[in-house]
Design a protein around this motif. Structure first.
Motif, short mmCIF file in Angstrom:
data_model
loop_
_atom_site.label_atom_id
_atom_site.label_comp_id
_atom_site.label_asym_id
_atom_site.label_seq_id
_atom_site.Cartn_x
_atom_site.Cartn_y
_atom_site.Cartn_z
N SER A 191 0.83 -1.21 0.00
CA SER A 191 0.00 0.00 0.00
C SER A 191 0.86 1.25 0.00
CB SER A 191 -0.93 0.01 1.22
OG SER A 191 -1.83 -1.08 1.18
N ALA A 192 1.91 1.26 0.82
CA ALA A 192 2.82 2.41 0.87
C ALA A 192 3.45 2.64 -0.49
CB ALA A 192 3.89 2.19 1.94
N THR A 193 3.88 1.58 -1.15
CA THR A 193 4.50 1.70 -2.46
C THR A 193 3.53 2.31 -3.48
OG1 THR A 193 5.98 -0.17 -2.06
CG2 THR A 193 5.56 0.40 -4.36
N LEU A 194 2.30 1.80 -3.51
CA LEU A 194 1.32 2.31 -4.45
C LEU A 194 0.97 3.77 -4.17
CD1 LEU A 194 -1.18 -0.68 -4.83
CD2 LEU A 194 0.34 0.28 -6.58
N LEU A 195 0.78 4.10 -2.90
CA LEU A 195 0.39 5.46 -2.54
C LEU A 195 1.51 6.47 -2.79
CD1 LEU A 195 -1.51 4.66 0.77
CD2 LEU A 195 -2.54 5.53 -1.34
N LEU A 196 2.72 6.15 -2.33
CA LEU A 196 3.82 7.12 -2.37
C LEU A 196 4.49 7.21 -3.73
CD1 LEU A 196 5.44 6.47 1.12
CD2 LEU A 196 3.87 8.29 0.46
N HIS A 197 4.49 6.13 -4.50
CA HIS A 197 5.15 6.16 -5.80
C HIS A 197 4.19 6.22 -6.97
CE1 HIS A 197 8.39 4.11 -3.32
NE2 HIS A 197 8.95 5.24 -3.72
N GLY A 198 2.91 5.90 -6.72
CA GLY A 198 1.93 5.90 -7.80
C GLY A 198 0.93 7.02 -7.71
N GLY A 199 0.08 6.98 -6.70
CA GLY A 199 -1.01 7.94 -6.61
C GLY A 199 -0.62 9.33 -6.17
N ALA A 200 0.14 9.43 -5.08
CA ALA A 200 0.46 10.74 -4.51
C ALA A 200 1.19 11.67 -5.47
CB ALA A 200 1.26 10.56 -3.21
N PRO A 201 2.19 11.21 -6.22
CA PRO A 201 2.88 12.15 -7.13
C PRO A 201 1.93 12.79 -8.14
CG PRO A 201 4.19 10.17 -6.85
CD PRO A 201 2.86 9.90 -6.20
N ILE A 202 0.95 12.04 -8.62
CA ILE A 202 0.00 12.60 -9.59
C ILE A 202 -0.81 13.72 -8.95
CG2 ILE A 202 -2.05 12.09 -10.97
CD1 ILE A 202 -0.90 9.22 -11.27
N LEU A 203 -1.30 13.48 -7.74
CA LEU A 203 -2.10 14.49 -7.06
C LEU A 203 -1.28 15.70 -6.64
CD1 LEU A 203 -4.40 12.20 -4.88
CD2 LEU A 203 -4.91 13.28 -7.07
N VAL A 204 -0.04 15.45 -6.20
CA VAL A 204 0.83 16.56 -5.79
C VAL A 204 1.13 17.47 -6.98
CG1 VAL A 204 3.18 17.11 -5.02
CG2 VAL A 204 1.84 15.40 -3.80
N VAL A 205 1.41 16.87 -8.13
CA VAL A 205 1.68 17.68 -9.34
C VAL A 205 0.42 18.43 -9.76
CG1 VAL A 205 2.22 17.55 -11.81
CG2 VAL A 205 3.60 16.27 -10.16
N ALA A 206 -0.73 17.77 -9.71
CA ALA A 206 -1.99 18.43 -10.08
C ALA A 206 -2.25 19.65 -9.19
CB ALA A 206 -3.15 17.44 -9.98
N GLU A 207 -2.04 19.48 -7.88
CA GLU A 207 -2.23 20.61 -6.96
C GLU A 207 -1.25 21.73 -7.27
OE1 GLU A 207 -1.70 23.30 -3.76
OE2 GLU A 207 -0.15 21.89 -4.41
N PHE A 208 0.00 21.37 -7.54
CA PHE A 208 1.03 22.36 -7.85
C PHE A 208 0.66 23.16 -9.11
CE2 PHE A 208 4.89 23.49 -10.22
CZ PHE A 208 5.51 24.33 -9.31
N LEU A 209 0.16 22.48 -10.13
CA LEU A 209 -0.15 23.15 -11.39
C LEU A 209 -1.34 24.09 -11.28
CD1 LEU A 209 0.35 20.24 -13.96
CD2 LEU A 209 1.95 22.07 -13.36
N LEU A 210 -2.25 23.82 -10.36
CA LEU A 210 -3.45 24.62 -10.25
C LEU A 210 -3.37 25.74 -9.21
CD1 LEU A 210 -6.11 21.77 -10.54
CD2 LEU A 210 -5.35 23.38 -12.31
#
Length: 197
Positions: free
Chosen positions: A91-110
């Motif tokens: 779960s940690a691997t999926l969240l920290l390397h898969g899902g979270a980077p996408i959301l962090v970048v999306a928040e940064f861009l907006l």
């Protein structure tokens, strides 16, 4: 998602390495802290506030890229998961390397970000990986902890190879800083132009 991923990493029982030695975990904690701060206090209007935020975003993206392109392919399983990983580690691997980077970048861009997309500004975003390498490298050199990344261990590779790896990481950090900032400004211009119409 960042916080949940960090919690999963701390409670997993597969990997004996202390969680705080991982750049991924430290970057996730930095980004989660800044995002929480923004929710409570609002977005920073200072240049250094933007630099800290940009460095956190670069750190999250960098850790995901290195995991996907270097660490996972060179693992014994050749995949994201080890054969004996427990559910928390997976779960940690999926969240920290898969899902979270996408959301962090999306928040940064907006969200607002005033710094220009220049090489000079991008080099200032490298303070976070540099601070990590300094602290964990010092701990490893003193024998207080082991460097968790094989490609940054002089006993595994020559000092020249480790120096080359650090130089490549620095170049990636700077390139990410320029690219993310340029994309951010392009997205904001596009939204502004559409708003005017």
């Amino acid at each position: 998602m960042l916080t949940l991923g960090v919690i999963c990493q701390f409670i997993q029982r597969t990997d004996p390495t202390p969680s705080l030695l991982y750049f991924t975990v430290d970057s996730a904690m930095l980004a989660a802290t800044l995002l929480t701060w923004q929710l409570v206090r609002g977005t920073s209007n200072s240049a250094w506030g933007d630099r800290v935020r940009g460095a956190a975003v670069v750190g999250v993206v960098l850790s995901s890229l290195i995991y996907m392109t270097v660490i996972a392919p060179s693992s014994p399983s050749g995949t994201w998961f080890g054969a004996h990983d427990d559910a928390w580690a997976r779960s940690a691997t999926l969240l920290l390397h898969g899902g979270a980077p996408i959301l962090v970048v999306a928040e940064f861009l907006l969200a607002p970000y005033a710094l220009p997309a220049t090489w000079r500004e991008a080099t200032l975003l490298a303070w976070w990986p540099a601070a990590y390498l300094t602290v964990v490298g010092t701990l490893a050199w003193s024998g207080a902890a082991a460097m968790p990344f094989l490609f940054l261990r002089p006993p595994q590779f020559s000092a020249a190879a480790v120096a080359a790896a650090v130089a490549v990481l620095y170049a990636i950090v700077v390139a990410l800083g320029v690219a993310l900032t340029a994309i951010h400004h392009a997205v904001r211009r596009h939204h502004h132009t559409r708003g005017i119409r």
